[in-house]
Write a protein that holds these residues in place. Structure first.
Motif, PDB file in Angstrom:
ATOM      1  N   VAL A  27      75.678 -71.883 -70.675  1.00 14.69           N
ATOM      2  CA  VAL A  27      76.925 -72.417 -70.129  1.00 14.69           C
ATOM      3  C   VAL A  27      77.911 -71.255 -69.992  1.00 14.69           C
ATOM      4  CG1 VAL A  27      78.851 -74.024 -70.455  1.00 14.69           C
ATOM      5  CG2 VAL A  27      76.552 -74.686 -71.208  1.00 14.69           C
ATOM      6  N   TYR A  73      71.212 -78.002 -70.732  1.00 11.80           N
ATOM      7  CA  TYR A  73      71.722 -76.682 -70.324  1.00 11.80           C
ATOM      8  C   TYR A  73      71.342 -75.630 -71.359  1.00 11.80           C
ATOM      9  CZ  TYR A  73      74.569 -79.222 -66.938  1.00 11.80           C
ATOM     10  OH  TYR A  73      74.983 -80.024 -65.909  1.00 11.80           O
ATOM     11  N   ASN A  90      68.257 -74.344 -66.884  1.00  9.05           N
ATOM     12  CA  ASN A  90      69.406 -75.008 -66.274  1.00  9.05           C
ATOM     13  C   ASN A  90      70.678 -74.359 -66.806  1.00  9.05           C
ATOM     14  OD1 ASN A  90      67.967 -76.929 -64.766  1.00  9.05           O
ATOM     15  ND2 ASN A  90      67.710 -78.200 -66.587  1.00  9.05           N
ATOM     16  N   GLY A 120      75.068 -74.348 -66.688  1.00 11.84           N
ATOM     17  CA  GLY A 120      76.341 -74.974 -66.339  1.00 11.84           C
ATOM     18  C   GLY A 120      77.416 -73.908 -66.201  1.00 11.84           C
ATOM     19  N   THR A 147      74.866 -76.332 -62.244  1.00 11.14           N
ATOM     20  CA  THR A 147      75.972 -77.257 -62.030  1.00 11.14           C
ATOM     21  C   THR A 147      77.256 -76.452 -62.132  1.00 11.14           C
ATOM     22  OG1 THR A 147      74.682 -78.909 -63.227  1.00 11.14           O
ATOM     23  CG2 THR A 147      76.999 -79.440 -62.787  1.00 11.14           C
ATOM     24  N   THR A 176      85.035 -80.913 -69.696  1.00 12.02           N
ATOM     25  CA  THR A 176      83.782 -80.703 -68.960  1.00 12.02           C
ATOM     26  C   THR A 176      82.901 -79.696 -69.686  1.00 12.02           C
ATOM     27  OG1 THR A 176      84.956 -81.087 -66.891  1.00 12.02           O
ATOM     28  CG2 THR A 176      82.826 -79.990 -66.728  1.00 12.02           C
ATOM     29  N   MET A 225      79.113 -80.123 -71.306  1.00  9.95           N
ATOM     30  CA  MET A 225      77.977 -79.275 -70.905  1.00  9.95           C
ATOM     31  C   MET A 225      77.352 -78.595 -72.121  1.00  9.95           C
ATOM     32  SD  MET A 225      79.104 -77.288 -67.445  1.00  9.95           S
ATOM     33  CE  MET A 225      78.843 -77.993 -65.802  1.00  9.95           C
TER      34      MET A 225
END
Lengths: 213, 213
Positions: B141, B138, B73, B75, B100, B128, B132
């Motif tokens: 990032v 995550y 995942n 970000g 995301t 933000t 993250m």
């Protein structure tokens, strides 16, 4: 915090900084607009990513994904067979209608030292590359690590220059690999050198998924 | 063809070149294996792409796609709102389960010169980003163009350094943008500088889909 020379804005009030900033940004925008107004031509570029730093192929893959996002068809020829699998490849294969990847299975590799086999593989990869470049359905062709084949004289630079110089007008071609030849830089539109400033191998960290491959 | 100094291999027969090449490659492989054997640690890296050349964000996006390919995942926080749309974004949005993207809609832009609005947008983007980074779901990032916010002192470098220094061990954080601050380079694991050698704007070619955006 490291020491630094005081800046003009350090002595300003918040309100003064706002005004100072607004003026500075307006000047920057005016300068940029003026430059952009003179740039009117649109055509396919020959792009070279070279240098000893990381990011040469990764930035090229980023451009491939960007082109996919614009709906273009993209051809990718990998001149070097990595000993590591690549995450990029798995993602690229999710766009089979737009991307054609030719990985030269027996291509140049550090692990085998068979020059005749490498020469044949480089030739096969290059023939594929030439066909992709000539095919107007591809708006972008990535020749990943072609520079290493040129460096070892696996392909004649004259032939490569001739093909790239005569590529279709709208096709973008990206060539990656360290030690780009002068003849290639000479005919390229955009050349970026990736320079290594700091590398984690020096700190004993090994190659890992998502970063190196 | 440009002039060049003759190489040792120019005077060899094909068979001699094969042997010479095989020996050279074996030495290279041995040297590389020796280096890799000492690299045993695996951990999340702090990566910085800086310099005036192209490819900083593009290489970061390439790493994001690679991470997606590995099932991670990711970000993405965009600190600068581009006036151009990005092809990357369209492709990234095809992986909604893994990616995301937080584009700071009112973020820093060259077109508006409202410092107070930019300050508020930088703060919102950074909050933000912090969330993250702290979220162990995550594995990567991307803080795209954070460097520009730091350069204009929109965010205190001390706070950013503190957050990045204390990031979760396995999380990779990538920071892009020219003029990376010394304090950031100091704590980074991997820093690459993109240097412009040749740029098509100089030849009157304008920004185009797939290349600039």
């Amino acid at each position: 915090m490291t020491d630094r020379t005081p800046k003009k804005t350090d002595l300003m009030s918040e309100a003064e900084r706002d005004v100072y900033h607004a003026e500075k940004m307006k000047k920057k925008k005016a300068a940029r607009d003026k430059i952009l107004a003179t740039k009117t031509e649109e055509r396919g570029l020959l792009i070279v990513h070279t240098g000893k730093g990381k990011g040469k192929s990764t930035a090229a893959f980023g451009m491939v994904f960007r082109a996919i996002g614009h709906g273009f068809n993209v051809g990718v020829v990998q001149f070097v067979k990595g000993k590591w699998g690549t995450g990029e490849r798995d993602v690229l294969e999710k766009f089979p209608d737009q991307v054609t990847i030719m990985a030269m299975g027996e291509g140049f590799t550090w692990d085998v030292a068979d020059r005749q086999r490498d020469l044949a593989a480089a030739r096969a990869a290059w023939e594929t590359a030439k066909a992709m470049i000539a095919d107007p359905r591809y708006r972008m062709v990535l020749l990943d690590e072609l520079n290493i084949c040129l460096r070892y004289d696996y392909l004649p630079i004259e032939e490569v220059v001739e093909t790239l110089r005569n590529k279709p007008r709208d096709t973008h071609v990206i060539v990656t690999g360290r030690n780009a030849k002068d003849e290639l830089i000479e005919i390229a539109d955009l050349v970026t050198e990736m320079t290594e400033i700091k590398h984690p191998f020096r700190a004993g960290v090994r190659a890992q998924a998502g970063i190196e491959f």
